[in-house]
Design an enzyme around this catalytic site. Structure first.
Site, short mmCIF file in Angstrom:
data_model
loop_
_atom_site.label_atom_id
_atom_site.label_comp_id
_atom_site.label_asym_id
_atom_site.label_seq_id
_atom_site.Cartn_x
_atom_site.Cartn_y
_atom_site.Cartn_z
N ASP A 1 0.80 -1.23 0.00
CA ASP A 1 0.00 0.00 0.00
C ASP A 1 0.84 1.28 0.00
O ASP A 1 0.34 2.35 -0.32
CB ASP A 1 -0.95 0.02 1.22
CG ASP A 1 -0.21 -0.19 2.54
OD1 ASP A 1 1.03 -0.28 2.53
OD2 ASP A 1 -0.87 -0.25 3.60
N HIS A 2 2.11 1.18 0.34
CA HIS A 2 2.92 2.40 0.46
C HIS A 2 3.57 2.81 -0.86
O HIS A 2 3.45 3.92 -1.32
CB HIS A 2 4.01 2.20 1.51
CG HIS A 2 3.51 2.36 2.93
ND1 HIS A 2 2.57 1.55 3.49
CD2 HIS A 2 3.86 3.24 3.90
CE1 HIS A 2 2.35 1.92 4.74
NE2 HIS A 2 3.13 2.95 5.02
N ASP B 1 4.27 -1.24 11.28
CA ASP B 1 3.79 0.09 10.93
C ASP B 1 3.23 0.70 12.20
O ASP B 1 2.49 0.05 12.95
CB ASP B 1 2.70 -0.01 9.85
CG ASP B 1 2.42 1.37 9.28
OD1 ASP B 1 2.95 1.68 8.20
OD2 ASP B 1 1.70 2.14 9.95
N ARG C 1 -0.30 12.73 10.33
CA ARG C 1 1.02 13.35 10.58
C ARG C 1 1.20 14.56 9.68
O ARG C 1 0.91 14.49 8.49
CB ARG C 1 2.14 12.33 10.29
CG ARG C 1 2.14 11.25 11.32
CD ARG C 1 3.35 10.33 11.23
NE ARG C 1 3.28 9.48 12.39
CZ ARG C 1 3.57 8.17 12.40
NH1 ARG C 1 4.00 7.58 11.30
NH2 ARG C 1 3.47 7.48 13.50
N SER D 1 7.01 7.25 12.85
CA SER D 1 6.91 5.96 12.15
C SER D 1 7.73 4.86 12.80
O SER D 1 8.64 5.11 13.58
CB SER D 1 7.34 6.17 10.71
OG SER D 1 8.37 5.31 10.35
N ARG E 1 9.53 2.77 11.07
CA ARG E 1 10.52 2.31 10.09
C ARG E 1 11.86 1.99 10.75
O ARG E 1 12.52 2.86 11.31
CB ARG E 1 10.67 3.33 8.95
CG ARG E 1 11.17 4.69 9.36
CD ARG E 1 11.05 5.70 8.23
NE ARG E 1 9.65 6.04 8.00
CZ ARG E 1 9.21 7.21 7.56
NH1 ARG E 1 10.05 8.16 7.24
NH2 ARG E 1 7.92 7.44 7.38
#
Ligand code: MIC
Ligand code: SF4
Length: 643
Positions: free
Chosen positions: A64-65, A119, A379, A535, A537
C-alpha cells in the site's frame, strides 16, 4: 479490584515477566501485518532466521505504500513480497486492495487478539478491541517465527467518554482534543483505554480513527471495548463468528482518567508541523487553502467519504484549490461507487486517488511550494508531504470538505448542519485481491523472486569494549523518524537497499550526514526529548547502523525507535543530567571506556568529551535480554546465535 481490558488481553497472552507497569513482559502474538515499505526487510530477516513457515494464527503482507511504480523497483518489491508470502504461509493483499490498517480492520482483525505490525498505525485494530501494537520489522519477523514480543508492561490511562458528538463534529476532533492535552510524547509507556457511555455512540471506523492516531501520542496502543457495535461491524463484514464481548471490569482502576464530554467536542485542527499543535478550527478559520486531501489510514472509511460527499453534493470546490480523495480500501471504493458517493465527489471536482497511502507519505499529490494543505491524515511533519516548505494542517473529513468548498479554513458548522448518517448499506464483501498462502506441503516449490534493487539486510558488529566516536549530528527535541530516514517518492523505492538509502539519512537536517559518518567510521548522535517519534521504520536505525553509528545519546526516546536501535545494536543512552547536552557540539569526540563490561555492571556510565575535557554521566535502562542483544550486535545475530 477489577482489571482493565488491556490487562485482560495482556494476561491472556502473557508468556514471560510480571504484569506490573514498567516491567519487561513477553506476550504471544496472534496476528502480524506488514506493509511493503517495511516488509521487504521483514521477509529478508525472516528468511535468514531459517524458519520455513510463520507460526502465528494469521499473518498478512500488504502492499500500500510504494505504489507509484515510477520504475522497476516498486514492482520488484511487490513480486518479492508476493512470492515470500506464498512460501512462508502469509496472506498477500495485492496493490490496489487498499491501506493495510483499513483492510485489516475490515477483513482480519479479531476482538481480544494481539496484532503486531511493522507500521506505527497498527493500533488502528484497537477500534475492534484488539491489542494492536506497532513495532520495528525485525520484531515482527521474530513474532512470525514464534518468538514473544517484548515490551514494557504499560500504564493504562482511562479515557471516559460521555454524551454524543454534535453534527459536523467527528472522531478526528476527539483524538485531536486528546493530542492537545497529552502531546506527542505524553503517551510513552501508556495504553489509552476508551470506556464510558459515549463509546456506544461511536462506530468501529470512528473508534479506529481514534486508536489509529493514538500513535501520535507515542502510546504503546489504544483500545476500545468489543460490544454490540463491534458485533454489528463484524456482521457487516460477514465475520460475526469472530465476535466476543470484551470490556474492562466495572471497578477497573486506571492510572488516571481523562474525561471527555462528546457534546462539547468541537472541530479541531493540528497546525504545522506537529500533530499536537492543536487549536479549534474556529480560531484559524479564514486562512486560504491550496489543497485538500481526504484519506489515509486515519479517515478513509465509507462514512468519512459519505459525509464529505454530502457536504460537497451539488456544489463545486473552490477554484483556488485541488481536492484529492483516497478511499481506504477497495471495499470503500466499490461501495462508494455503488452508493453514488464517488459520483457526488467527482461531480464536485474531487480527484480520486488510488486506495493506498499515497499523499500521506509524499507519494504523489504533493502541495505547491509554500502551499497550505488540509488533510484528514495523522502526521503533518515538515517535508513529509513531499514539499519542504508546505504547511500541512490535520482535520476531520467534515472540516476538509467544508474548506474545499469555501477555499479557506472553515468550521463546518458554519456551513451546514448535516447529521451523521450510516453509509455502509452498499458494502459488499469480496476478498479476491487477497491471495492465500500456498499449502505447507507445496511451499518448497515456491521460489522467492528478487529484483536487482533488493539487497541483503546488513548486520551490526558485536559490541566494542571501548567506544571512541565523533558526534555526527546534534538535534533538538521531537525529532521524527521522517527526519532520520525520510520517505517520499524519491527515497521510498530504496527501502530494500540499505547501502543506497543510507545516503539519505538526516538529509533535510544535514545533507552531508552520511559522508561525515562514513569519514568518521564510528559515530554517535546527540538528541533532545522524544527522539525518534513517529513511524516504525527500522530503516531509521538500520541505515545509521550501516553508517557506523554506535550509540545515540538523548534526553528521551520514543518507544518503537528505541527498540529498533537496540535491535540493530545501537545503544540508546540518555543523559543523567540533561544539562550535559549543552556541552556537546557536532564534531566533538566522545569516549566511553570499558563499555562492554560497564553496561552489564551498571545502568550509569561515564562518557568523556575529549574535545573540551568535560565528563558526563549517561544512563541506559536495558533489560538483561536487551543487553545480550546489544552485546551480540543486534537481534538478528542474537537470534541466530541461539538457534
Ligand atoms: C508512516 O506513516 O510514517 C509509515 C510510512 O506508514 C511508517 C512506516 C514506514 O515508514 O514504512 C509507520 O507509520 O510506521
Ligand atoms: Fe500509510 Fe499514512 Fe497510514 Fe502510514 S499513516 S500507514 S503512510 S496512510
Amino acid at each position: 479490584m477489577g482489571i482493565t481490558l488491556t490487562e485482560k488481553i495482556l494476561k491472556e497472552h502473557l508468556i514471560s515477566g510480571e504484569l506490573k507497569t514498567g516491567n519487561e513482559i513477553g506476550i504471544r502474538i496472534d496476528q502480524t501485518l506488514t506493509q511493503d515499505a517495511t516488509g521487504t526487510m521483514v521477509y529478508l530477516q525472516f528468511e535468514s532466521m531459517g524458519i520455513p513457515r510463520v507460526k502465528t494464527e494469521l499473518s498478512v503482507s500488504y502492499v500500500d505504500h510504494n505504489t507509484l511504480q515510477t520504475d522497476y523497483r516498486n514492482m520488484d518489491d511487490h513480486r518479492f513480497l508476493q512470492s515470500a508470502a506464498a512460501k512462508f504461509g502469509l496472506h498477500f493483499s495485492r496493490p490496489g486492495n487498499g491501506i493495510c490498517h483499513q483492510i485489516h480492520l475490515e477483513r482480519f482483525g479479531v476482538p481480544g487478539k494481539t496484532l503486531l505490525g511493522s507500521d506505527s498505525h497498527t493500533p488502528t485494530g484497537g477500534g475492534l478491541g484488539m491489542l494492536a501494537i506497532g513495532a520495528g520489522g525485525l520484531d515482527v519477523a521474530a513474532a512470525m517465527a514464534g518468538a514473544p514480543f517484548f515490551l514494557k508492561a504499560p500504564e493504562v490511562v482511562g479515557v471516559r467518554l460521555t454524551g454524543s458528538l454534535q453534527p459536523m463534529c467527528s472522531a478526528k476532533d476527539i483524538i485531536l482534543t486528546v493530542l492537545q492535552s497529552e502531546t506527542v510524547k505524553g503517551g510513552l509507556g501508556k495504553v489509552y483505554e476508551y470506556h464510558g457511555q459515549g463509546v456506544k455512540t461511536l462506530s468501529v471506523p470512528e473508534r479506529a480513527t481514534i486508536t489509529n492516531m493514538g500513535a501520535e501520542l507515542g502510546a504503546t496502543t489504544s483500545v476500545f471495548p468489543s460490544d454490540e457495535i463491534t458485533q454489528e461491524f463484524l456482521i457487516l463484514q460477514k465475520r460475526e463468528d469472530l465476535w466476543r464481548k470484551l470490556e474492562a471490569d466495572t471497578d477497573a482502576e486506571y492510572s488516571r482518567i481523562i474525561e471527555i464530554n462528546l457534546d462539547e467536542v468541537v472541530p479541531m485542527i493540528a497546525l504545522p508541523h506537529m500533530p499536537d499543535n492543536v487549536r479549534k478550527v474556529s480560531e484559524v478559520a479564514g486562512k486560504p487553502v491550496n489543497q485538500v486531501a481526504i484519506g489515509s489510514c486515519t479517515n478513509s472509511s465509507i462514512n468519512d467519504l459519505g459525509i464529505a460527499a454530502d457536504i460537497l453534493a451539488g456544489k463545486t470546490i473552490s477554484e483556488n484549490l485541488s481536492l484529492g480523495i483516497g478511499p481506504g480500501s477497495r471495499q470503500v471504493l466499490s461501495s462508494g461507487i455503488e452508493g453514488g458517493i464517488i459520483k457526488k465527489l467527482v461531480a464536485s471536482g474531487a480527484r480520486i486517488l488510488e486506495s493506498a497511502c499515497g499523499a500521506c507519505i509524499g507519494m504523489g499529490f504533493s502541495p505547491a511550494s509554500g502551499g497550505v494543505t488540509l488533510r484528514t491524515f495523522n502526521r503533518n511533519f515538515k517535508g513529509r508531504s513531499g514539499t519542504a516548505d508546505a504547511e500541512v494542517y490535520l482535520v476531520s473529513p467534515e472540516t476538509a470538505a467544508a474548506s474545499a468548498l469555501t477555499g479557506v479554513i472553515t468550521d463546518p458548522r458554519s456551513l451546514t448542519e448535516i447529521k451523521k448518517k450510516d453509509y455502509t448499506s452498499f458494502i459488499e464483501i469480496d476478498d479476491n485481491m487477497v491471495i492465500p498462502p500456498v499449502p505447507a506441503d507445496k511451499a518448497s516449490e515456491v521460489e522467492i523472486i528478487r529484483g536487482p534493487n533488493i539487497k541483503e539486510c546488513p548486520k551490526a558488529d558485536k559490541l566494542l569494549d571501548r567506544l571512541e566516536a565523533s558526534v555526527i549530528l546534534k538535534t533538538g527535541d521531537n525529532i521524527t523518524t521522517d527526519h532520520i530516514m525520510p520517505a517520499g517518492s524519491k527515497i521510498l523505492p530504496l527501502r530494500s537497499n540499505i547501502p543506497e538509502i543510507s545516503k539519505h539519512v538526516f538529509e533535510a537536517l544535514d545533507p552531508d550526514f552520511h559522508l561525515k559518518a562514513q569519514k568518521a567510521g564510528t559515530g554517535v548522535i546527540i538528541g533532545g526529548e522524544n527522539y525518534g517519534q513517529g513511524s516504525s521504520r527500522e530503516h531509521a536505525a538500520l541505515a545509521p547502523m550501516y553508517l557506523g553509528i554506535k550509540a545515540v545519546i538523548t534526553k528521551s526516546f520514543a518507544r518503537i525507535h528505541k527498540a529498533n536501535l537496540i535491535n540493530f545494536g545501537i545503544i540508546p543512552f540518555t543523559f543523567a543530567d540533561p544539562a550535559a547536552y549543552e556541552h556537546i557540539k557536532e564534531g566533538d569526540i566522545l569516549v566511553i571506556e570499558n563499555l562492554k563490561e560497564g553496561i552489564k555492571k551498571s545502568k550509569v556510565l561515564t562518557a568523556v568529551n575529549t574535545s573540551n575535557g568535560i565528563e558526563f554521566e549517561i544512563v541506559h535502562d536495558l533489560a538483561d535480554r536487551q543487553l545480550d542483544i546489544i552485546i551480540e550486535g543486534g537481534l538478528l545475530n542474537y537470534t541466530m546465535s541461539r538457534n
